[in-house]
Design an enzyme around this catalytic site. Structure first.
Site, short mmCIF file in Angstrom:
data_model
loop_
_atom_site.label_atom_id
_atom_site.label_comp_id
_atom_site.label_asym_id
_atom_site.label_seq_id
_atom_site.Cartn_x
_atom_site.Cartn_y
_atom_site.Cartn_z
N ASP A 89 43.90 77.68 16.66
CA ASP A 89 43.21 76.42 16.30
C ASP A 89 41.75 76.79 16.35
OD1 ASP A 89 42.44 76.94 19.10
OD2 ASP A 89 43.38 75.33 19.88
N SER A 90 40.90 75.49 15.68
CA SER A 90 39.63 75.92 15.23
C SER A 90 38.61 75.64 16.56
CB SER A 90 39.02 75.11 14.45
OG SER A 90 39.22 73.73 14.86
N GLY A 91 39.03 75.48 17.71
CA GLY A 91 38.21 75.06 18.81
C GLY A 91 37.68 73.46 18.76
N GLY A 92 37.93 72.90 17.57
CA GLY A 92 37.51 71.31 17.70
C GLY A 92 37.88 70.62 18.94
N PHE A 93 39.39 70.56 19.03
CA PHE A 93 39.98 69.80 19.91
C PHE A 93 39.32 69.89 21.41
CE2 PHE A 93 43.20 68.91 23.13
CZ PHE A 93 43.73 67.26 22.67
N ASP A 143 37.21 70.74 12.80
CA ASP A 143 37.23 69.32 12.36
C ASP A 143 36.90 68.53 13.81
OD1 ASP A 143 39.73 69.83 13.81
OD2 ASP A 143 40.47 68.11 12.80
N GLN A 187 43.03 63.77 9.04
CA GLN A 187 42.25 62.85 10.18
C GLN A 187 42.55 61.23 9.56
OE1 GLN A 187 42.01 63.47 13.17
NE2 GLN A 187 41.78 65.62 13.52
N ASP A 264 53.60 72.71 17.95
CA ASP A 264 52.95 73.29 19.08
C ASP A 264 52.89 72.50 20.21
OD1 ASP A 264 50.04 73.43 20.26
OD2 ASP A 264 50.10 72.63 17.83
N HIS A 333 63.38 79.19 30.46
CA HIS A 333 64.18 78.14 30.14
C HIS A 333 63.60 77.23 29.11
CE1 HIS A 333 67.49 75.25 30.14
NE2 HIS A 333 66.37 74.43 30.51
#
Length: 375
Positions: A89-93, A143, A187, A264, A333
């Site tokens: 991921d880009s780090g945005g979240f 983003d 978005q 994911d 599991h």
């Protein structure tokens, strides 16, 4: 990366992602390896669950151990010894999850390092550079993950800035000479008209795949389903579609029904560490006292290492004693459950029997099948 689409069943798609590092059958689920590890698992154990691709976290790996340490090893694959493809991921979240300790500007995001409080700046260009050093097989644009709830005006401003950042991400990715794949992120919150603008803008820029972002952030499930039903047909059919941060088993089923190829989520690993285990008939909360003397396997239909070797009573015992092995066996599991679910969905699409599979999935858990509002 090349995406091959084999067949469809309704809107559901059966295909594969072809990388130099290997082939990923779709629809697929990607275990999350935030800090360069799927928590508690060796790469070989992750692979044994059926996972073909994993996710790494740009933001956290940038803060620790940092780009220089990563480059000493080669890239993230060399650092963590995972042989297959990696999406980062880009780090945005993560940045936008920091709340009050960050400030968003047109240029990027100013924030304080959550580890030591130092001021840091992250922008689309820097995100592309970090992911280049990580050797990511799939790079995500930088983003703003629009929070929920957001009114239309805020969601519009956020989406438009994300489009401008998408263009900057594309330009820096290309100038680095990165030969891997770059995905755009759609978005627009729960507003269909804003999602329309976002999809068109991203397709005009041109990406190797398209993610649906800004869902599973607190909105009602009906809104998630509605947005997926509206957005997926607008994404070019020859490009993979990725629903970010999703989700529960039923969310994967509903995403596949609406045309999603990739998922994911931390849920299978996080829930495993808390004794919340997914089984064919629903959920087992293993710390419940009723499992203290249960000599049966966790899930009689599961072929994972845990279910082949240990009883519910043993897993209950490990959980009550806070033994590390318990978390590891639970994680094995849950990850295998998710991979078996995806394999079942793929087979059902191949055979044109998806809705029968979906009906059985919900009936086994004593639940109704959610409505599907597609042509």
């Amino acid at each position: 990366m090349k995406f091959e689409l084999d067949t469809t069943d309704g809107r559901a798609r059966r295909g594969r992602l072809v990388f130099d590092r290997g082939v990923v059958e779709t629809p697929c689920f990607m275990p999350v390896g935030t800090y360069g590890t799927v928590k508690g698992m060796t790469p070989e154990e992750v692979e044994a669950t059926g996972a073909q691709i994993i996710l790494g976290n740009t933001f956290h790996l940038w803060l620790r151990p940092g780009q220089e340490i990563m480059k000493l090893h080669g890239d993230l694959h060399d650092f963590m010894q995972w042989k297959g493809p990696i999406l980062t991921d880009s780090g945005g979240f993560q940045v936008f999850s920091l709340g009050d300790i960050r400030k968003i500007t047109e240029q990027g995001v100013h924030f304080r390092n959550p580890i030591n409080g130092d001021p840091i700046f992250l922008d689309p260009e820097k995100s592309m550079e970090i992911q280049y050093d990580l050797g990511s097989d799939i790079v995500m644009i930088f983003d703003e993950c629009t929070p929920y709830p957001a009114d239309w005006d805020y969601a519009k401003r956020s989406m438009e800035m994300s489009l401008r950042w998408a263009k900057r991400s594309r330009e820096r990715f290309d100038s680095l000479g990165n030969k891997n794949a770059l995905f755009g992120i759609i978005q627009g919150s729960v507003y269909e008209d804003l999602r329309d603008i976002s999809v068109k803008g991203l397709v005009d820029i041109g990406f190797d795949g398209y993610a649906v972002g800004g869902l599973a952030v607190g909105e009602p499930k009906a809104d998630m389903h509605r947005i997926l039903e509206h957005v997926c047909p607008q994404i070019p059919a020859d490009k993979p579609r990725y629903l970010m941060g999703v989700g529960k088993p039923e969310d994967l089923v509903e995403g596949v029904r609406r045309g999603i190829d990739m998922f994911d989520c931390v849920m299978p690993t996080r829930n495993a560490r808390n004794g919340h285990l997914f089984v064919t008939d629903g959920v087992v909360k293993i710390r419940n006292a009723k499992y203290k003397s249960d000599t049966g396997p966790l899930d009689p239909e599961c072929d994972c290492y845990t279910c082949r070797n240990y009883s519910r009573a043993y897993l209950h015992h490990l959980d009550r004693c806070n033994e590390i092995l318990g978390a590891r066996l639970n994680t094995i599991h849950n990850l295998r459950y998710y991979q078996r679910l995806m394999a079942g969905l793929r087979k059902a699409i191949e055979e044109g029997k998806l809705e029968s599979f979906v009906t059985d999935f919900y009936q086994r858990q004593g639940r109704e099948v959610p409505p599907l509002n597609v042509d």
